[in-house]
Design a protein around this motif. Structure first.
Motif, PDB file in Angstrom:
ATOM      1  N   LEU A   5      39.680   6.753  25.208  1.00 49.28           N
ATOM      2  CA  LEU A   5      38.489   6.315  24.213  1.00 49.28           C
ATOM      3  C   LEU A   5      37.995   7.433  23.358  1.00 49.28           C
ATOM      4  O   LEU A   5      37.701   7.352  22.188  1.00 49.28           O
ATOM      5  N   LEU A   6      37.753   8.509  23.950  1.00 47.53           N
ATOM      6  CA  LEU A   6      37.111   9.738  23.366  1.00 47.53           C
ATOM      7  C   LEU A   6      38.378  10.048  22.276  1.00 47.53           C
ATOM      8  O   LEU A   6      37.959  10.616  21.037  1.00 47.53           O
ATOM      9  N   GLY A   7      39.489  10.168  22.657  1.00 49.76           N
ATOM     10  CA  GLY A   7      40.804  10.694  21.712  1.00 49.76           C
ATOM     11  C   GLY A   7      40.844   9.743  20.676  1.00 49.76           C
ATOM     12  O   GLY A   7      40.972  10.112  19.358  1.00 49.76           O
ATOM     13  N   THR A  10      37.959  10.065  18.095  1.00 50.26           N
ATOM     14  CA  THR A  10      38.096  11.314  17.456  1.00 50.26           C
ATOM     15  C   THR A  10      39.038  10.982  16.325  1.00 50.26           C
ATOM     16  O   THR A  10      38.865  11.667  15.099  1.00 50.26           O
ATOM     17  N   ALA A  11      40.263  10.381  16.583  1.00 48.33           N
ATOM     18  CA  ALA A  11      41.287  10.199  15.462  1.00 48.33           C
ATOM     19  C   ALA A  11      40.619   9.326  14.462  1.00 48.33           C
ATOM     20  O   ALA A  11      41.029   9.732  13.296  1.00 48.33           O
ATOM     21  N   ILE A  12      39.827   8.289  14.912  1.00 50.35           N
ATOM     22  CA  ILE A  12      39.291   7.355  13.872  1.00 50.35           C
ATOM     23  C   ILE A  12      38.310   8.177  12.865  1.00 50.35           C
ATOM     24  O   ILE A  12      38.562   7.840  11.926  1.00 50.35           O
ATOM     25  N   ILE A  14      38.481  11.363  12.322  1.00 51.85           N
ATOM     26  CA  ILE A  14      38.989  12.285  11.400  1.00 51.85           C
ATOM     27  C   ILE A  14      39.852  11.531  10.521  1.00 51.85           C
ATOM     28  O   ILE A  14      39.912  11.941   9.248  1.00 51.85           O
ATOM     29  N   ALA A  15      40.319  10.307  10.647  1.00 54.37           N
ATOM     30  CA  ALA A  15      40.931   9.604   9.467  1.00 54.37           C
ATOM     31  C   ALA A  15      39.920   9.105   8.577  1.00 54.37           C
ATOM     32  O   ALA A  15      40.390   9.226   7.360  1.00 54.37           O
ATOM     33  N   VAL A  16      38.794   8.686   8.736  1.00 53.36           N
ATOM     34  CA  VAL A  16      37.834   8.199   8.053  1.00 53.36           C
ATOM     35  C   VAL A  16      37.357   9.513   7.062  1.00 53.36           C
ATOM     36  O   VAL A  16      37.274   9.257   5.931  1.00 53.36           O
ATOM     37  N   ALA A  17      37.122  10.671   7.713  1.00 53.40           N
ATOM     38  CA  ALA A  17      36.537  11.641   6.997  1.00 53.40           C
ATOM     39  C   ALA A  17      37.794  12.103   5.956  1.00 53.40           C
ATOM     40  O   ALA A  17      37.614  12.654   4.919  1.00 53.40           O
ATOM     41  N   ALA A  18      39.113  12.014   6.249  1.00 49.25           N
ATOM     42  CA  ALA A  18      39.972  12.423   5.512  1.00 49.25           C
ATOM     43  C   ALA A  18      40.461  11.614   4.285  1.00 49.25           C
ATOM     44  O   ALA A  18      40.642  11.658   2.939  1.00 49.25           O
ATOM     45  N   GLY A  19      40.035  10.122   4.773  1.00 53.23           N
ATOM     46  CA  GLY A  19      40.400   9.005   3.597  1.00 53.23           C
ATOM     47  C   GLY A  19      39.020   9.370   2.492  1.00 53.23           C
ATOM     48  O   GLY A  19      39.004   8.937   1.303  1.00 53.23           O
ATOM     49  N   ILE A  20      37.909   9.934   2.851  1.00 51.89           N
ATOM     50  CA  ILE A  20      36.678  10.034   2.092  1.00 51.89           C
ATOM     51  C   ILE A  20      37.014  11.379   1.198  1.00 51.89           C
ATOM     52  O   ILE A  20      37.040  11.590  -0.067  1.00 51.89           O
TER      53      ILE A  20
END
Length: 56
Positions: A5-7, A10-12, A14-20
């Motif tokens: 769940l932590l991984g 973390t992936a979500i 990172i993906a949201v930050a990259a999308g922004i």
């Protein structure tokens, strides 16, 4: 299960930050990014034109 769940979280994040952030820094489409005056796309940039018969 806790690590999974932590991984996933973390992936979500990172993906949201990259999308922004990515459109802000890499927002130019390819036809704009590669159509500057310093880009050489023509016969004069081919190996045959520059080196003649030695290009083969």
């Amino acid at each position: 299960m806790k690590m999974f769940l932590l991984g996933t979280l973390t992936a979500i994040v990172i993906a949201v930050a990259a999308g922004i952030l990515m459109p802000t820094f890499l927002g130019n489409p390819a036809y704009d990014a590669f159509s500057t005056s310093s880009t050489r796309v023509g016969e004069e940039s081919t190996a045959e034109h520059r080196f003649g018969n030695e290009a083969r």
